[in-house]
Scaffold this motif. Structure first.
Motif, PDB file in Angstrom:
ATOM      1  N   VAL A   1      54.560 -13.532   0.194  1.00 13.64           N
ATOM      2  CA  VAL A   1      53.565 -13.709  -0.871  1.00 13.64           C
ATOM      3  C   VAL A   1      53.907 -15.028  -1.575  1.00 13.64           C
ATOM      4  CG1 VAL A   1      52.444 -12.734  -2.897  1.00 13.64           C
ATOM      5  CG2 VAL A   1      53.476 -11.212  -1.200  1.00 13.64           C
ATOM      6  N   LEU A   2      52.917 -15.892  -1.697  1.00 14.37           N
ATOM      7  CA  LEU A   2      53.154 -17.247  -2.204  1.00 14.37           C
ATOM      8  C   LEU A   2      53.564 -17.254  -3.675  1.00 14.37           C
ATOM      9  CD1 LEU A   2      53.002 -20.308  -1.694  1.00 14.37           C
ATOM     10  CD2 LEU A   2      50.571 -20.187  -2.293  1.00 14.37           C
ATOM     11  N   ASN A   3      54.584 -18.024  -3.983  1.00 18.70           N
ATOM     12  CA  ASN A   3      55.067 -18.239  -5.345  1.00 18.70           C
ATOM     13  C   ASN A   3      54.109 -19.206  -6.065  1.00 18.70           C
ATOM     14  OD1 ASN A   3      56.451 -19.044  -7.636  1.00 18.70           O
ATOM     15  ND2 ASN A   3      58.411 -19.316  -6.594  1.00 18.70           N
ATOM     16  N   ARG A   4      53.496 -18.728  -7.142  1.00 16.58           N
ATOM     17  CA  ARG A   4      52.519 -19.496  -7.918  1.00 16.58           C
ATOM     18  C   ARG A   4      53.111 -20.829  -8.406  1.00 16.58           C
ATOM     19  NH1 ARG A   4      50.919 -15.389 -12.222  1.00 16.58           N
ATOM     20  NH2 ARG A   4      50.300 -14.299 -10.314  1.00 16.58           N
TER      21      ARG A   4
ATOM     22  N   VAL B   1      46.708 -16.124   2.922  1.00 20.47           N
ATOM     23  CA  VAL B   1      45.304 -16.548   2.824  1.00 20.47           C
ATOM     24  C   VAL B   1      45.266 -17.998   2.351  1.00 20.47           C
ATOM     25  CG1 VAL B   1      44.530 -14.203   2.354  1.00 20.47           C
ATOM     26  CG2 VAL B   1      45.015 -15.759   0.435  1.00 20.47           C
ATOM     27  N   PRO B   2      44.117 -18.671   2.534  1.00 23.33           N
ATOM     28  CA  PRO B   2      44.046 -20.087   2.137  1.00 23.33           C
ATOM     29  C   PRO B   2      44.272 -20.285   0.632  1.00 23.33           C
ATOM     30  CG  PRO B   2      42.241 -19.528   3.595  1.00 23.33           C
ATOM     31  CD  PRO B   2      42.912 -18.236   3.240  1.00 23.33           C
TER      32      PRO B   2
ATOM     33  N   GLY C   1      61.041 -12.955  -3.720  1.00 27.06           N
ATOM     34  CA  GLY C   1      61.618 -13.027  -5.064  1.00 27.06           C
ATOM     35  C   GLY C   1      63.115 -13.311  -5.097  1.00 27.06           C
TER      36      GLY C   1
ATOM     37  N   VAL D   1      69.243 -13.012  -0.223  1.00 20.82           N
ATOM     38  CA  VAL D   1      68.358 -12.698   0.903  1.00 20.82           C
ATOM     39  C   VAL D   1      67.666 -11.356   0.691  1.00 20.82           C
ATOM     40  CG1 VAL D   1      69.637 -14.047   2.609  1.00 20.82           C
ATOM     41  CG2 VAL D   1      70.294 -11.680   2.165  1.00 20.82           C
ATOM     42  N   CYS D   2      66.523 -11.207   1.388  1.00 21.85           N
ATOM     43  CA  CYS D   2      65.761  -9.959   1.320  1.00 21.85           C
ATOM     44  C   CYS D   2      65.038  -9.794   2.654  1.00 21.85           C
ATOM     45  CB  CYS D   2      64.773 -10.008   0.155  1.00 21.85           C
ATOM     46  SG  CYS D   2      63.349 -11.067   0.475  1.00 21.85           S
TER      47      CYS D   2
ATOM     48  N   ARG E   1      41.228 -15.797  -1.405  1.00 21.83           N
ATOM     49  CA  ARG E   1      41.851 -17.078  -1.693  1.00 21.83           C
ATOM     50  C   ARG E   1      42.955 -16.841  -2.718  1.00 21.83           C
ATOM     51  NH1 ARG E   1      39.159 -18.280   1.909  1.00 21.83           N
ATOM     52  NH2 ARG E   1      37.695 -19.990   2.239  1.00 21.83           N
ATOM     53  N   ASN E   2      43.979 -17.730  -2.713  1.00 24.89           N
ATOM     54  CA  ASN E   2      44.961 -17.757  -3.799  1.00 24.89           C
ATOM     55  C   ASN E   2      45.615 -16.415  -4.120  1.00 24.89           C
ATOM     56  OD1 ASN E   2      44.238 -20.477  -4.141  1.00 24.89           O
ATOM     57  ND2 ASN E   2      42.527 -19.885  -5.443  1.00 24.89           N
ATOM     58  N   VAL E   3      46.099 -15.731  -3.122  1.00 19.16           N
ATOM     59  CA  VAL E   3      46.880 -14.525  -3.393  1.00 19.16           C
ATOM     60  C   VAL E   3      48.316 -14.987  -3.653  1.00 19.16           C
ATOM     61  CG1 VAL E   3      47.751 -12.356  -2.458  1.00 19.16           C
ATOM     62  CG2 VAL E   3      45.406 -13.103  -1.936  1.00 19.16           C
ATOM     63  N   ASP E   4      48.808 -14.758  -4.855  1.00 21.12           N
ATOM     64  CA  ASP E   4      50.149 -15.267  -5.163  1.00 21.12           C
ATOM     65  C   ASP E   4      50.894 -14.313  -6.077  1.00 21.12           C
ATOM     66  OD1 ASP E   4      48.970 -15.662  -7.649  1.00 21.12           O
ATOM     67  OD2 ASP E   4      48.860 -17.836  -7.461  1.00 21.12           O
ATOM     68  N   ARG E   5      52.092 -14.707  -6.475  1.00 17.85           N
ATOM     69  CA  ARG E   5      52.931 -13.866  -7.328  1.00 17.85           C
ATOM     70  C   ARG E   5      53.583 -14.759  -8.377  1.00 17.85           C
ATOM     71  NH1 ARG E   5      58.270 -14.811  -6.305  1.00 17.85           N
ATOM     72  NH2 ARG E   5      58.555 -16.147  -4.506  1.00 17.85           N
ATOM     73  N   PRO E   6      54.002 -14.191  -9.507  1.00 20.41           N
ATOM     74  CA  PRO E   6      54.717 -14.996 -10.502  1.00 20.41           C
ATOM     75  C   PRO E   6      56.104 -15.367  -9.993  1.00 20.41           C
ATOM     76  CG  PRO E   6      54.655 -12.690 -11.197  1.00 20.41           C
ATOM     77  CD  PRO E   6      53.824 -12.798  -9.941  1.00 20.41           C
ATOM     78  N   ASP E   7      56.660 -16.461 -10.551  1.00 17.72           N
ATOM     79  CA  ASP E   7      57.970 -16.978 -10.121  1.00 17.72           C
ATOM     80  C   ASP E   7      59.075 -16.180 -10.810  1.00 17.72           C
ATOM     81  OD1 ASP E   7      59.904 -18.598  -9.003  1.00 17.72           O
ATOM     82  OD2 ASP E   7      59.638 -20.225 -10.458  1.00 17.72           O
ATOM     83  N   GLU E   8      59.227 -14.933 -10.412  1.00 15.84           N
ATOM     84  CA  GLU E   8      60.228 -14.067 -11.032  1.00 15.84           C
ATOM     85  C   GLU E   8      61.120 -13.446  -9.975  1.00 15.84           C
ATOM     86  OE1 GLU E   8      57.757 -11.340 -13.140  1.00 15.84           O
ATOM     87  OE2 GLU E   8      57.057 -12.916 -14.524  1.00 15.84           O
ATOM     88  N   VAL E   9      62.419 -13.375 -10.301  1.00 15.34           N
ATOM     89  CA  VAL E   9      63.383 -12.832  -9.342  1.00 15.34           C
ATOM     90  C   VAL E   9      63.137 -11.339  -9.142  1.00 15.34           C
ATOM     91  CG1 VAL E   9      65.828 -12.344  -8.934  1.00 15.34           C
ATOM     92  CG2 VAL E   9      65.132 -14.561  -9.885  1.00 15.34           C
ATOM     93  N   ARG E  10      63.186 -10.935  -7.885  1.00 11.95           N
ATOM     94  CA  ARG E  10      63.123  -9.511  -7.548  1.00 11.95           C
ATOM     95  C   ARG E  10      64.365  -9.159  -6.756  1.00 11.95           C
ATOM     96  NH1 ARG E  10      57.297  -7.723  -5.472  1.00 11.95           N
ATOM     97  NH2 ARG E  10      58.562  -5.846  -5.278  1.00 11.95           N
TER      98      ARG E  10
ATOM     99  N   THR F   1      62.523 -18.851  -8.000  1.00 11.39           N
ATOM    100  CA  THR F   1      62.659 -18.038  -6.786  1.00 11.39           C
ATOM    101  C   THR F   1      62.186 -18.812  -5.560  1.00 11.39           C
ATOM    102  OG1 THR F   1      60.446 -17.074  -6.959  1.00 11.39           O
ATOM    103  CG2 THR F   1      62.229 -15.936  -8.117  1.00 11.39           C
TER     104      THR F   1
ATOM    105  N   GLY G   1      66.892  -8.244  -4.001  1.00 15.01           N
ATOM    106  CA  GLY G   1      66.848  -8.377  -2.544  1.00 15.01           C
ATOM    107  C   GLY G   1      67.794  -7.380  -1.901  1.00 15.01           C
TER     108      GLY G   1
END
Ligand SMILES: [Zn+2]
Lengths: 104, 486
Positions: free
Chosen positions: B55-58, B285-286, B29, B42-43, A64-73, B24, A75
């Motif tokens: 991957v979901l943005n928190r 995932v949920p 990202g 773009v990426c 559940r809840n697989v996510d990432r921080p809102d930070e630019v990467r 983002t 591209g």
């Protein structure tokens, strides 16, 4: 007794093909209808299982809840992004055949 | 509205798409930014290249939960993402990731002018790329083609679906206006309609007043301002009533609002275009927000517009209309509150902010946060009016200058020698000079009826004010003039 899936009709196969933008000729329709019916039959085997009390799930992984921080990467550079395009305009845009209507 | 055979009632539901104010995109990202050069944000993920995974943005989830907590939504234990499949070059993956059967928020409500508008659901989805249609004979002349910019592809959106609880075009506008203020106050979205961060579709039907059966609904698209929403809904309601009155029936369809023509028109429909074959997105995932997370979001909720309006009315003694104007723009309300914190009375600050300052913001399109005149500068101006240094018209001039360049009001007053003159001797001499110069008018005043006297006095007062180049204290001038005319 669990129900068996209804066999798929040639019309439904033609419809699915159209949705998937597949050019299937009339002569191929019978073959694909039989193939898809076999796939559906196989899936119907699941219906033979006793699933009382089993919650439906949208995902096989217990995550559940697989996510990432809102930070630019970083591209892609534009020339890299456009390198895979079938056609390019002004070195800035992807170019595609003219689209009419407001589908989507 | 009323047709020839009796009254009708409009039934309106709105779907509002708002862009979420993240740094983002939703699943990668890349920056979520407006106005960049085409295809520079773009990426591999937002271009749908093989092997890339979302991957979901928190922050997307936190913003949605904040909105949900503010409007009393229920947050289901789990929600999932789905693929909406269609072939169109605005999405390079050939599907859009959206929420379908299990949205993140259900069953909210928003109070609009005393009426409660139900909100069925709010769900998350990614925006699409932008397509530019280029005709034959245009700049690119070899062939008619379409150009695609994927900078927006993958930008996070929330779609807010109201129940059919709205009954007029005005109420629909009021709902969107309040929704916009809430989203802005929460920091969930920038809600700039002109940049496409807020888009509206409307479902409109009509029925006999008093009926509880829903009529056939028509979906209207392409309304890009509150004004066009009001016009489009009004037009559509009239069109449907006219159809029914003529013995016809309404066709369930999607219509396009034509802003220039002021009419809705049927959209070209493609066969099977709505067969999106949604299925759960296997790459994500949920989502299952924990009670701790929901608690944190709820605890951090800022003051909502309705509460802020009530507080400003109470503390500053201003009316509902002014409170609504102020709180309608968070930057303006923040600016006004900062000026009051700097010592100015609320009513005077509200007056300037809903008048000259708001006009300036609208004309220049800037935010109050970057005005050359800081809030304590406005407080200074208000004080200069309060202690009689500046008359209101002069203060307006001073403000205009302070909004053009970074100067303090006291500095402008000193530079231009604007300080209001209240000295009785100086003003008395000016009044005497004016009365001598306009002896005939004075004569007419003395011999005239009430109406004439009123007119002549107004003329003489204007001449006195002009002779002081607008700097004379109006109260003192007025008294000195009356003394001499008596
Ligand atoms: Zn990206």
């Amino acid at each position: 007794m669990p129900e068996r899936a209804a066999p798929i009709t040639p019309e439904e196969v033609a419809h699915v093909a159209r949705l998937a933008r597949l050019a299937i000729g009339d002569e191929e329709l019978a073959g694909y209808t039989a193939d898809l019916a076999a796939v559906l039959d196989h899936a119907a085997d699941l219906a033979a299982l006793d699933l009382d009390g089993v919650e439906p799930t949208a995902h096989p992984l217990p995550l559940r809840n697989v996510d990432r921080p809102d930070e630019v990467r970083p591209g892609l550079r534009r020339d890299e992004a456009l390198a895979g395009a079938p056609d390019v305009a002004e070195n800035r845009y992807f170019r595609v055949p003219r689209i009419l209507g407001d589908e989507g | 509205m009323t047709g020839g055979s009796g009254p009708y009632e409009a039934v309106i539901g709105l779907e509002v798409h708002v862009e979420l104010a993240t740094v983002t995109k939703m699943f990668c990202g890349c920056p979520n930014a407006f106005g960049a050069e085409p295809n520079t944000l773009v990426c591999p993920t937002c271009l749908g290249l093989p092997g890339s995974l979302p991957v979901l943005n928190r922050a997307v989830v936190d913003l949605a939960l904040r909105f949900g907590a503010a409007l009393g939504f229920r947050v289901p234990e789990t929600s999932i993402f789905a693929r909406k499949n269609y072939f169109y070059p605005d999405m390079p993956k050939d599907y859009q990731i959206s929420q379908y059967e299990e949205p993140i928020l259900v069953d909210g409500r928003l109070e609009v002018d005393g009426a409660v508008v139900g909100i069925e659901r709010a769900h998350l989805e990614e925006d699409t790329g932008k397509i530019i249609h280029v005709g034959g004979g245009g700049r690119i002349h070899d062939a008619a083609c379409s150009l695609v910019d994927y900078n927006r592809a993958g930008v996070p959106l929330m779609e807010i679906v109201s129940r059919p609880d709205l009954r007029s075009a005005d109420q629909a506008r009021a709902y969107v206006s309040e929704l916009r203020a809430v989203l802005e106050a929460l920091g969930v979205s920038d809600v700039k309609m002109e940049e496409g961060s807020l888009r509206i579709d409307a479902n409109v039907s009509v029925r006999r007043a008093g009926s509880t059966v829903l009529g056939t609904k028509v979906e209207i698209k392409n309304m890009n301002s509150l004004r066009s929403l009001g016009r489009a809904v009004d037009h559509e309601v009239h069109r449907q009533v006219a159809l029914l009155e003529a013995g016809g029936s309404v066709t369930q369809e999607t219509r396009h609002w034509d802003e220039e023509g002021g009419v809705t028109q049927p959209m070209r429909t493609k066969e099977a275009s709505h067969d999106y074959r949604y299925f759960p997105e296997p790459d994500l995932v949920p989502l299952a927000p924990t009670p701790e997370r929901l608690g944190r979001v709820t605890a951090a909720l800022p003051e909502l517009p309705a509460a802020r309006r009530a507080r400003l009315r109470r503390e500053w003694g201003i009316g509902e209309a002014d409170a609504r104007t102020l709180v309608g723009r968070r930057d303006l309300a923040d600016y006004a509150e900062a000026a009051v914190a700097a010592g100015a009375p609320g009513a005077a600050v509200a007056n300037w902010c809903t008048g000259e300052i708001l006009s300036h913001l609208n004309e220049t399109g800037v935010s109050a946060e970057v005005l050359p005149l800081a809030p304590d500068g406005l407080a200074e101006l208000v004080a200069l009016v309060g202690d009689g240094t500046l008359s209101r018209p002069l203060a307006k001039d001073v403000l205009a200058e302070c909004l053009r360049e970074p100067k303090r009001p006291r500095q402008v007053v000193a530079e231009r020698g604007l300080a209001q003159v209240s000295d009785e001797e100086e003003l008395g001499a000016i009044v005497d000079e004016v009365l001598t110069r306009h002896a005939a008018e004075v004569e007419a005043y003395r011999g005239g009826d009430d109406k004439t006297r009123k007119r002549k006095r107004g003329f003489l007062m204007g001449e006195c004010m002009r002779a002081t180049r607008g700097r004379g204290n109006p109260q003192v001038l007025s008294r000195l003039l009356d003394e001499r005319l008596a």
